[in-house]
Design an enzyme around this catalytic site. Structure first.
Site, PDB file in Angstrom:
ATOM      1  N   LYS A 144      17.269 -21.650  -7.806  1.00  0.00           N
ATOM      2  CA  LYS A 144      18.561 -21.522  -8.379  1.00  0.00           C
ATOM      3  C   LYS A 144      19.599 -22.558  -7.961  1.00  0.00           C
ATOM      4  CE  LYS A 144      17.524 -18.390  -5.475  1.00  0.00           C
ATOM      5  NZ  LYS A 144      16.621 -17.227  -5.145  1.00  0.00           N
ATOM      6  N   GLU A 173      11.821 -20.892 -14.892  1.00  0.00           N
ATOM      7  CA  GLU A 173      11.771 -19.552 -15.309  1.00  0.00           C
ATOM      8  C   GLU A 173      12.153 -18.822 -14.041  1.00  0.00           C
ATOM      9  OE1 GLU A 173      11.291 -17.905 -18.373  1.00  0.00           O
ATOM     10  OE2 GLU A 173      12.201 -16.649 -17.010  1.00  0.00           O
ATOM     11  N   VAL A 209      15.796 -17.432 -12.339  1.00  0.00           N
ATOM     12  CA  VAL A 209      16.619 -16.245 -12.651  1.00  0.00           C
ATOM     13  C   VAL A 209      15.800 -14.948 -12.845  1.00  0.00           C
ATOM     14  CG1 VAL A 209      18.485 -15.333 -14.244  1.00  0.00           C
ATOM     15  CG2 VAL A 209      18.550 -17.741 -13.630  1.00  0.00           C
ATOM     16  N   GLY A 235      11.384  -9.494   2.776  1.00  0.00           N
ATOM     17  CA  GLY A 235      11.191 -10.953   1.967  1.00  0.00           C
ATOM     18  C   GLY A 235      12.200 -11.186   0.826  1.00  0.00           C
ATOM     19  N   GLU A 285      17.582 -14.429   0.993  1.00  0.00           N
ATOM     20  CA  GLU A 285      17.859 -15.802   1.219  1.00  0.00           C
ATOM     21  C   GLU A 285      17.616 -16.035   2.468  1.00  0.00           C
ATOM     22  OE1 GLU A 285      17.991 -18.014  -1.515  1.00  0.00           O
ATOM     23  OE2 GLU A 285      17.612 -16.204  -2.409  1.00  0.00           O
ATOM     24  N   LYS A 290      22.731 -17.854 -10.637  1.00  0.00           N
ATOM     25  CA  LYS A 290      21.906 -17.121 -11.874  1.00  0.00           C
ATOM     26  C   LYS A 290      22.697 -16.945 -13.062  1.00  0.00           C
ATOM     27  CE  LYS A 290      18.780 -15.238  -8.312  1.00  0.00           C
ATOM     28  NZ  LYS A 290      18.309 -13.960  -7.486  1.00  0.00           N
ATOM     29  N   GLY A 343      10.926 -11.186  -4.372  1.00  0.00           N
ATOM     30  CA  GLY A 343       9.768 -10.988  -3.695  1.00  0.00           C
ATOM     31  C   GLY A 343       8.440 -12.119  -3.970  1.00  0.00           C
TER      32      GLY A 343
HETATM   33  N1  HSE Z   1      17.775 -13.530  -2.443  1.00  0.00           N
HETATM   34  C1  HSE Z   1      17.346 -13.574  -3.762  1.00  0.00           C
HETATM   35  C2  HSE Z   1      17.360 -11.980  -4.365  1.00  0.00           C
HETATM   36  C3  HSE Z   1      15.875 -13.717  -3.986  1.00  0.00           C
HETATM   37  O1  HSE Z   1      17.642 -11.153  -3.289  1.00  0.00           O
HETATM   38  O2  HSE Z   1      17.605 -11.660  -5.402  1.00  0.00           O
HETATM   39  C4  HSE Z   1      15.651 -13.994  -5.473  1.00  0.00           C
HETATM   40  O3  HSE Z   1      16.462 -14.843  -6.206  1.00  0.00           O
END
Ligand code: HSE
Length: 407
Positions: A100, A124, A127, A182, A185, A200, A298
């Site tokens: 993104k 895709e 976002v 996980g 970022e 996003k 994830g």
């Molecule tokens: N770090 C982002 C979140 C990962 O927590 O939504 C997915 O874009």
């Protein structure tokens, strides 16, 4: 057989390889051909991978391989992703990315290159993780004038806020848990300071309104200043606090876009979107509200969206899927100071209720020990700031201020 390469073997990249290998038959039935992972680019070694022999540390091996028609970029960050993606597109390869940051910073340019080279650039997964949103907005909702898009677009912050609301868990513990799972970022500041959600909503705004919206033209606030007291007061008023990315089209054709925590009313569909889930409401003039819900972060949810784009690219090797927006200069965006919203305030000081009512007019107030929470009527943000100045002059401290969402 279509040969593809994957650049990056982190959380999402390893998920993409896993799905392409474990869902080989399923994907074959959709495409009518095998998708073959010819190369995986990563600086690390993965001796235990079933495709360990296909790893390379050298990008030139991908760009120079004429058999590779589709390249997946899941490295994250701008460098070297931007340069690699640009070179792949210019070399006539379609590119799929979940990045993104890259799409929000360079989407218009990369889409223009893809158009020029008659290849596809798809994102895709950038976002909403596993939630289909780019393709539905670009295709299924194309007949609508989009009035508004509002979403919970960051799984990490939604996970943290849910843990604070439901378990009274301290912020740092909830962040650590989200990182262990996980979702976060590499640098979690991008999550908790709102930049990831901002990127996003910029992508969705660019898609909805046809002109690139750059993140630095969007007012962005994170959730680091939200306290358990705010969470409790919000509940008493009938709201939950969520980090929202929102863009609205105004009567004069300009757009009002921001990323900030907001009080979301219990009755809103977005109020029930918890943990790492994301939810995106698209308000079309023909459809009314359409809400998309699912796992926004994830490994496998995000990889699922990437693989869907890979299949689409493989199906359209010689044709372009129309996905495009022009560059933008920010002239279609109003200042956040002119954006109108009702506000929640948490105050301390003598007679805070009476003083807030005097300054703001019509208010609703609740007291708990030494603090008072107040809801105001709608006003521009600049009017709100002026009134906060007046409150301070009466000896009232503004401990926090959060917009009230009308979604
Ligand atoms: N770090 C982002 C979140 C990962 O927590 O939504 C997915 O874009």
């Amino acid at each position: 057989m279509v040969s593809v390469a994957i650049m990056g073997h982190g959380v999402v990249g390893s998920g993409v390889a896993e799905i392409l290998l474990t869902h080989k038959q399923k994907l074959f039935s959709s495409l009518g051909e095998e998708i073959y992972i010819k190369k995986v680019l990563d600086l690390r070694e993965f001796p235990d991978s079933p495709i360990a022999d296909r790893f390379t540390k050298d990008f030139e091996e991908i760009i120079n391989d004429l058999e590779i028609r589709v390249v997946v970029e899941v490295m994250g960050g701008l460098n070297p992703a931007y340069d690699f993606v640009k070179r792949c597109l210019k070399a006539g390869k379609s590119v799929v990315t979940s990045n993104k940051e890259l799409v929000a910073a360079h989407g218009a340019e990369l889409l223009a290159i893809a158009k020029e080279e008659n290849v596809n650039f798809m994102f895709e997964a950038s976002v909403g993780g596993g939630i289909p949103i780019i393709r539905p907005m670009n295709q299924c909702l194309v007949a609508n004038n989009v009035r508004e898009v509002a979403g919970i677009l960051n799984g990490t912050t939604n996970f943290i806020l849910t843990k604070m609301i439901e378990d009274g868990m301290p912020f740092d513990d909830a962040l650590k848990l989200a990182q262990d799972l996980g979702f976060a970022e590499r640098n979690p500041a991008a999550d908790i300071e709102g930049h990831d959600a901002c990127r996003k909503i910029c992508i969705l705004a660019s898609l909805a309104y046809g002109k690139h919206v750059y993140p630095d033209s969007v007012h962005t606030e994170g959730i680091t200043h939200i306290t358990l007291n705010d969470v409790k007061f919000a509940k008493e008023f009938g709201y939950v606090i969520k980090l929202i990315g929102r863009v609205k089209k105004l009567e004069d054709g300009k757009i009002d876009i921001l990323t900030a925590p907001m009080l979301v009313p219990f009755k809103s569909q977005l109020s029930n979107i918890d943990y790492e889930f994301n939810g995106i409401m698209v308000r079309g003039d023909c459809t009314g509200d359409v809400v998309f819900y699912g796992k926004g972060a994830g490994k496998l949810p995000t990889a699922s969206a990437v693989v869907a784009d890979v299949v689409d690219c493989c199906k359209h090797l010689k044709a372009r899927r129309f996905l495009f927006w022009a560059d933008g200069d920010g002239s279609n965006i109003i200042s956040y100071k002119d954006s109108v919203s009702a506000m929640y305030l948490r105050l301390s000081g003598t007679d805070a209720e009476a003083k807030a009512a005097k300054v703001f007019g019509d208010t609703v107030a609740v007291r708990s020990n030494n603090e008072v929470a107040v809801l105001t009527t709608e006003m521009t943000y600049s009017a709100f700031e002026e009134k906060c100045g007046a409150l301070k002059e009466c000896g009232i401290e503004v401990l926090s201020a959060i917009r009230i969402g009308d979604m």
